[in-house]
Design an enzyme around this catalytic site. Structure first.
Site, PDB file in Angstrom:
ATOM      1  CB  ALA A  79      -0.456   1.628   2.194  1.00 17.52           C
ATOM      2  CB  THR A  80      -4.768  -1.870   2.578  1.00 14.41           C
ATOM      3  OG1 THR A  80      -3.751  -2.275   1.404  1.00 14.41           O
ATOM      4  CG2 THR A  80      -6.410  -2.274   2.122  1.00 14.41           C
ATOM      5  CG  ASN A 163       0.190   0.241  -7.985  1.00 15.48           C
ATOM      6  OD1 ASN A 163      -0.448   1.371  -7.756  1.00 15.48           O
ATOM      7  ND2 ASN A 163      -0.888  -0.898  -7.566  1.00 15.48           N
ATOM      8  CD  GLN A 191       4.809   0.903  -5.252  1.00  6.32           C
ATOM      9  OE1 GLN A 191       6.056   0.914  -5.167  1.00  6.32           O
ATOM     10  NE2 GLN A 191       3.608   0.350  -5.091  1.00  6.32           N
ATOM     11  CB  SER A 211       2.400   0.459   3.035  1.00  3.33           C
ATOM     12  OG  SER A 211       2.918  -0.386   3.392  1.00  3.33           O
ATOM     13  CG  HIS A 213       5.398  -4.076   2.804  1.00  4.59           C
ATOM     14  ND1 HIS A 213       4.843  -4.885   1.362  1.00  4.59           N
ATOM     15  CD2 HIS A 213       3.238  -3.394   2.701  1.00  4.59           C
ATOM     16  CE1 HIS A 213       3.731  -4.918   0.622  1.00  4.59           C
ATOM     17  NE2 HIS A 213       3.167  -4.177   1.389  1.00  4.59           N
ATOM     18  CB  THR A 252      -1.624  -3.717  22.136  1.00  4.29           C
ATOM     19  OG1 THR A 252      -2.418  -3.272  23.303  1.00  4.29           O
ATOM     20  CG2 THR A 252      -0.359  -3.763  21.988  1.00  4.29           C
ATOM     21  CB  CYS A 338      -3.079  -5.660  -4.333  1.00  4.47           C
ATOM     22  SG  CYS A 338      -1.369  -4.381  -4.580  1.00  4.47           S
TER      23      CYS A 338
HETATM   24  N1  PMP Z   1      -1.650   1.703  -2.355  1.00 10.83           N
HETATM   25  C1  PMP Z   1      -0.198   1.619  -3.694  1.00 10.83           C
HETATM   26  C2  PMP Z   1       0.384   2.379  -4.237  1.00 10.83           C
HETATM   27  C3  PMP Z   1       0.055   0.280  -3.164  1.00 10.83           C
HETATM   28  O1  PMP Z   1       1.512  -0.562  -4.478  1.00 10.83           O
HETATM   29  C4  PMP Z   1       0.202  -0.584  -2.248  1.00 10.83           C
HETATM   30  C5  PMP Z   1       0.980  -2.356  -2.278  1.00 10.83           C
HETATM   31  N2  PMP Z   1       0.835  -3.198  -3.104  1.00 10.83           N
HETATM   32  C6  PMP Z   1      -0.830  -0.278  -1.698  1.00 10.83           C
HETATM   33  C7  PMP Z   1      -1.996   0.498  -1.489  1.00 10.83           C
HETATM   34  C8  PMP Z   1      -1.446  -1.390  -0.637  1.00 10.83           C
HETATM   35  O2  PMP Z   1      -0.389  -1.065   1.135  1.00 10.83           O
HETATM   36  P1  PMP Z   1      -0.116  -2.329   1.860  1.00 10.83           P
HETATM   37  O3  PMP Z   1       0.143  -3.474   1.222  1.00 10.83           O
HETATM   38  O4  PMP Z   1       0.449  -2.114   3.033  1.00 10.83           O
HETATM   39  O5  PMP Z   1      -1.338  -2.524   2.620  1.00 10.83           O
END
Ligand code: PMP
Length: 388
Positions: A79-80, A163, A191, A211, A213, A252, A338
């Site tokens: 997501a980042t 989050n 989230q 994302s 994970h 890839t 994060c």
């Molecule tokens: N946005 C939100 C709201 C998140 O909670 C997170 C993960 N902490 C991210 C973005 C970043 O996601 P990723 O770890 O997949 O880069």
């Protein structure tokens, strides 16, 4: 394997930071590291086709979770990356089309750092950015957004489920406002997807990041939803190269991770309402027990408009920095995981108007698929003792 560590693995209550991979997800991924190792771009042989078929299936599973078409899903590294791409991909596209036109973006003060910092970088590139204040629950209000709109506003970006505090923003309502003004709406749904009902098409969302994970899939894979119709959203590519992902994100594909993302999405979709109910019950159980055990404990965020699995609490007078080391075997966090690990004062909690002392006495507790009431009772007991 160290069996002692295995037996004494503690109580994990940080599902908002990340989740373990669901065993069914892991099982589905495994063959794609081994016998089905092909490159989906190898169009000339069996190994390539197998990999391509697996990616096609996963794309449909991921699209289905958020009510999108497969062609609207681009796989990213998380997501980042998706969040950064929206901001810089759009600036690049707009500047290419109209080099001299001013650009204005709107966001809020309680976004994830991948939006906050990318927006700050956009400002340095000459983009005008408004970071809108939120109410004391952490929601951005429609009237605040309406007043911020300018003739050259091109993008609004708001987090769907916060989050840190779990508060849900009124994304469908914001989407209607954005549409009325012909402004793209991006939402960071990292989230939200897999936890609350999300339908990007029907809810009028133009761009959406999420994302794997956070939904019991592997780390290092995520997606960006790019709306294909009414309006057809245009972004410049994130990475140039071999032309994968319709030329928008070359490189890839990480096939095993994508396969895992697909299965994780499918499991979440199938169990969404049951899991929502289960997590809500666990969270309410925890909140009741916390209030019984710790007089004066306060809840941060919205009392009802919140993610099913999250609590953010303030323990007035008890600095989290001092409590956390005493909670060794309980995995909770001070806020977002994060950052770099440094103790920073949460911009989300200060964004709610909380004073710095209270922010430093706050904890995020998030439950998940394998949390039990018994674990929560033990965790509350340990937390209570740590305050003595
Ligand atoms: N946005 C939100 C709201 C998140 O909670 C997170 C993960 N902490 C991210 C973005 C970043 O996601 P990723 O770890 O997949 O880069």
């Amino acid at each position: 394997m160290d069996t002692k560590v295995q037996q004494d693995k503690g109580i994990y209550l940080d599902y908002n930071a990340t989740t373990p991979v669901d065993p069914k997800v892991f099982q589905a991924m495994e063959p794609y590291f081994k016998e089905f190792f092909g490159n989906p771009a190898s169009a000339g042989h069996h190994w390539g086709w197998l990999a391509e078929n697996a990616v096609t299936k996963a794309r449909a599973q991921v699209a289905s979770l958020i009510g999108a078409k497969s062609s609207e899903i681009i796989f990213t590294g998380g997501a980042t990356e998706s969040n950064n791409w929206v901001i810089f991909g759009l600036i690049s596209k707009l500047r290419e089309e109209n080099p001299n036109e001013p650009i204005h973006f709107i966001t809020s003060t309680v976004e994830h750092s991948s939006i906050m910092k990318a927006m700050a970088a956009a400002q340095k590139m000459g983009v005008e950015v408004d970071f809108l204040p939120v109410n004391s629950f952490g929601q951005v209000e429609i009237e605040t957004i309406r007043k911020a709109i300018k003739p050259h506003t091109k993008l609004m970006s708001f987090i769907w489920v916060n989050n840190e505090i779990g508060t849900i923003n009124p994304i469908p309502e914001i989407a209607r406002l954005a549409k009325d003004h012909k402004i793209y709406l991006h939402t960071d749904a990292t989230q939200a997807a897999g936890k609350i009902p999300v339908n990007a098409t029907e809810m009028g969302i133009d761009l959406m990041s999420f994302s794997a994970h956070k939904i019991y899939g592997p780390k290092g894979v995520g997606a960006l939803f790019i709306r294909s119709k009414d309006p057809k959203v245009q972004l410049n590519p994130l990475i140039y190269g071999g032309g994968q992902e319709r030329g928008l994100r070359s490189g890839t594909l990480n096939v095993p991770a994508i396969v895992g993302f697909g299965v994780a999405a499918e499991i979440c979709e199938q169990n969404l309402s049951a899991e929502f109910a289960k997590l809500t019950n666990l969270r309410e159980f925890l909140w009741t027990k916390l209030q019984d055990a710790i007089p004066g404990v306060r809840l941060n965020g919205h009392p009802t408009e919140r993610a099913p699995n999250n609590l953010n609490i303030t323990l007035p007078g008890f600095k989290t920095e001092q409590i956390l080391p005493r909670l060794q075997k309980i995995g909770v966090s001070t806020g977002s995981a994060c950052g770099t690990g440094a103790m920073v004062v949460s911009h989300v909690l200060t964004g709610l108007g909380m004073n710095v002392d209270d922010v430093q006495c706050s904890l995020r507790i998030s439950v998940g698929r394998w949390t039990t009431e018994e674990e929560l009772l033990r965790a509350v007991e340990i937390l209570k003792n740590s305050l003595r």
